[in-house]
Design a protein around this motif. Structure first.
Motif, PDB file in Angstrom:
ATOM      1  N   ARG A  65       0.830  -1.211   0.000  1.00 18.09           N
ATOM      2  CA  ARG A  65       0.000   0.000   0.000  1.00 18.09           C
ATOM      3  C   ARG A  65       0.863   1.259   0.000  1.00 18.09           C
ATOM      4  NH1 ARG A  65      -2.781  -1.582   4.786  1.00 18.09           N
ATOM      5  NH2 ARG A  65      -3.452  -3.617   4.162  1.00 18.09           N
ATOM      6  N   ASP A  66       1.911   1.266   0.815  1.00 14.20           N
ATOM      7  CA  ASP A  66       2.797   2.435   0.864  1.00 14.20           C
ATOM      8  C   ASP A  66       3.469   2.669  -0.482  1.00 14.20           C
ATOM      9  OD1 ASP A  66       2.146   2.847   3.499  1.00 14.20           O
ATOM     10  OD2 ASP A  66       3.946   1.848   4.287  1.00 14.20           O
ATOM     11  N   PHE A  67       3.906   1.594  -1.119  1.00 13.07           N
ATOM     12  CA  PHE A  67       4.537   1.734  -2.431  1.00 13.07           C
ATOM     13  C   PHE A  67       3.549   2.289  -3.450  1.00 13.07           C
ATOM     14  CE2 PHE A  67       5.164  -0.070  -6.661  1.00 13.07           C
ATOM     15  CZ  PHE A  67       6.367   0.520  -6.984  1.00 13.07           C
ATOM     16  N   LEU A  68       2.358   1.729  -3.484  1.00 12.17           N
ATOM     17  CA  LEU A  68       1.361   2.196  -4.452  1.00 12.17           C
ATOM     18  C   LEU A  68       0.951   3.635  -4.186  1.00 12.17           C
ATOM     19  CD1 LEU A  68      -0.891  -0.974  -4.840  1.00 12.17           C
ATOM     20  CD2 LEU A  68       0.744  -0.025  -6.482  1.00 12.17           C
ATOM     21  N   LEU A  69       0.866   4.034  -2.931  1.00  7.16           N
ATOM     22  CA  LEU A  69       0.539   5.415  -2.606  1.00  7.16           C
ATOM     23  C   LEU A  69       1.621   6.361  -3.128  1.00  7.16           C
ATOM     24  CD1 LEU A  69      -1.302   7.410  -1.091  1.00  7.16           C
ATOM     25  CD2 LEU A  69       0.156   7.044   0.905  1.00  7.16           C
ATOM     26  N   ALA A  70       2.887   6.022  -2.905  1.00  6.45           N
ATOM     27  CA  ALA A  70       3.978   6.864  -3.384  1.00  6.45           C
ATOM     28  C   ALA A  70       4.011   6.881  -4.916  1.00  6.45           C
ATOM     29  CB  ALA A  70       5.312   6.366  -2.830  1.00  6.45           C
ATOM     30  N   TYR A  71       3.778   5.731  -5.536  1.00  3.38           N
ATOM     31  CA  TYR A  71       3.783   5.642  -6.997  1.00  3.38           C
ATOM     32  C   TYR A  71       2.677   6.510  -7.597  1.00  3.38           C
ATOM     33  CZ  TYR A  71       3.816   3.598 -11.654  1.00  3.38           C
ATOM     34  OH  TYR A  71       3.889   3.416 -13.005  1.00  3.38           O
ATOM     35  N   CYS A  72       1.490   6.394  -7.046  1.00  2.00           N
ATOM     36  CA  CYS A  72       0.361   7.176  -7.567  1.00  2.00           C
ATOM     37  C   CYS A  72       0.576   8.666  -7.328  1.00  2.00           C
ATOM     38  CB  CYS A  72      -0.938   6.714  -6.926  1.00  2.00           C
ATOM     39  SG  CYS A  72      -1.423   5.063  -7.466  1.00  2.00           S
ATOM     40  N   ALA A  73       1.125   9.038  -6.180  1.00  2.00           N
ATOM     41  CA  ALA A  73       1.380  10.452  -5.906  1.00  2.00           C
ATOM     42  C   ALA A  73       2.385  11.014  -6.911  1.00  2.00           C
ATOM     43  CB  ALA A  73       1.902  10.619  -4.481  1.00  2.00           C
ATOM     44  N   CYS A  74       3.424  10.272  -7.211  1.00  2.00           N
ATOM     45  CA  CYS A  74       4.403  10.733  -8.202  1.00  2.00           C
ATOM     46  C   CYS A  74       3.782  10.821  -9.590  1.00  2.00           C
ATOM     47  CB  CYS A  74       5.609   9.800  -8.228  1.00  2.00           C
ATOM     48  SG  CYS A  74       6.626   9.911  -6.754  1.00  2.00           S
ATOM     49  N   PHE A  75       2.928   9.851  -9.929  1.00  2.00           N
ATOM     50  CA  PHE A  75       2.274   9.853 -11.231  1.00  2.00           C
ATOM     51  C   PHE A  75       1.363  11.074 -11.380  1.00  2.00           C
ATOM     52  CE2 PHE A  75      -1.211   8.623 -14.070  1.00  2.00           C
ATOM     53  CZ  PHE A  75      -0.479   8.318 -15.202  1.00  2.00           C
ATOM     54  N   VAL A  76       0.575  11.364 -10.347  1.00  2.00           N
ATOM     55  CA  VAL A  76      -0.339  12.513 -10.394  1.00  2.00           C
ATOM     56  C   VAL A  76       0.462  13.814 -10.468  1.00  2.00           C
ATOM     57  CG1 VAL A  76      -2.043  13.820  -9.059  1.00  2.00           C
ATOM     58  CG2 VAL A  76      -2.253  11.330  -9.293  1.00  2.00           C
ATOM     59  N   ALA A  77       1.547  13.904  -9.703  1.00  2.00           N
ATOM     60  CA  ALA A  77       2.375  15.117  -9.739  1.00  2.00           C
ATOM     61  C   ALA A  77       2.986  15.307 -11.114  1.00  2.00           C
ATOM     62  CB  ALA A  77       3.460  15.022  -8.667  1.00  2.00           C
ATOM     63  N   LEU A  78       3.449  14.241 -11.725  1.00  2.00           N
ATOM     64  CA  LEU A  78       4.047  14.343 -13.050  1.00  2.00           C
ATOM     65  C   LEU A  78       3.007  14.745 -14.098  1.00  2.00           C
ATOM     66  CD1 LEU A  78       6.585  13.940 -14.778  1.00  2.00           C
ATOM     67  CD2 LEU A  78       5.858  11.587 -15.120  1.00  2.00           C
ATOM     68  N   GLN A  79       1.832  14.141 -14.025  1.00  2.00           N
ATOM     69  CA  GLN A  79       0.782  14.491 -14.986  1.00  2.00           C
ATOM     70  C   GLN A  79       0.342  15.940 -14.811  1.00  2.00           C
ATOM     71  OE1 GLN A  79      -0.311  12.734 -17.562  1.00  2.00           O
ATOM     72  NE2 GLN A  79       1.247  11.246 -17.001  1.00  2.00           N
ATOM     73  N   THR A  80       0.280  16.407 -13.567  1.00  2.00           N
ATOM     74  CA  THR A  80      -0.093  17.799 -13.309  1.00  2.00           C
ATOM     75  C   THR A  80       0.963  18.749 -13.861  1.00  2.00           C
ATOM     76  OG1 THR A  80      -1.231  17.098 -11.314  1.00  2.00           O
ATOM     77  CG2 THR A  80      -0.716  19.432 -11.485  1.00  2.00           C
ATOM     78  N   PHE A  81       2.223  18.383 -13.692  1.00  2.00           N
ATOM     79  CA  PHE A  81       3.298  19.215 -14.198  1.00  2.00           C
ATOM     80  C   PHE A  81       3.316  19.287 -15.710  1.00  2.00           C
ATOM     81  CE2 PHE A  81       7.740  19.498 -15.655  1.00  2.00           C
ATOM     82  CZ  PHE A  81       8.044  20.752 -15.155  1.00  2.00           C
ATOM     83  N   LEU A  82       3.005  18.168 -16.368  1.00  2.00           N
ATOM     84  CA  LEU A  82       3.055  18.123 -17.839  1.00  2.00           C
ATOM     85  C   LEU A  82       1.863  18.789 -18.498  1.00  2.00           C
ATOM     86  CD1 LEU A  82       4.458  14.530 -18.418  1.00  2.00           C
ATOM     87  CD2 LEU A  82       5.657  16.716 -18.621  1.00  2.00           C
ATOM     88  N   MET A  83       0.767  18.974 -17.780  1.00  2.00           N
ATOM     89  CA  MET A  83      -0.419  19.583 -18.399  1.00  2.00           C
ATOM     90  C   MET A  83      -0.316  21.060 -18.441  1.00  2.00           C
ATOM     91  SD  MET A  83      -3.583  17.409 -17.114  1.00  2.00           S
ATOM     92  CE  MET A  83      -3.973  15.888 -17.869  1.00  2.00           C
TER      93      MET A  83
END
Length: 83
Positions: A65-83
């Protein structure tokens, strides 16, 4: 007698390149390796005190769960930055 050029690393002539080097260079190649600096020796001793490697069979659901939470947070941050 052939007049082929000596190519370093060519099979059959492993030491031909070293034989062409001057004596002052060859003597340095035979010298013993220098000792490590005190700071480097201390860092290497500290590195030996690290924890043992992870046993992948002992991962818990909370670890996943901790890994998936960190992975999803990084994914959302990256997508937000690229938009």
């Amino acid at each position: 007698m052939s007049t082929t050029a000596i190519v370093p690393g060519r099979p059959g002539q492993p030491n031909a390149f070293r034989r062409q080097l001057p004596d002052r260079v060859r003597s340095r190649l035979r010298a013993p390796m220098p000792r490590w600096e005190p700071e480097v020796e201390a860092a290497m001793e500290r590195a030996a005190l690290r924890s043992p490697p992870v046993n992948w069979r002992r991962l818990t659901a909370q670890d996943v769960r901790d890994f998936l939470l960190a992975y999803c947070a990084c994914f959302v941050a990256l997508q937000t930055f690229l938009m």
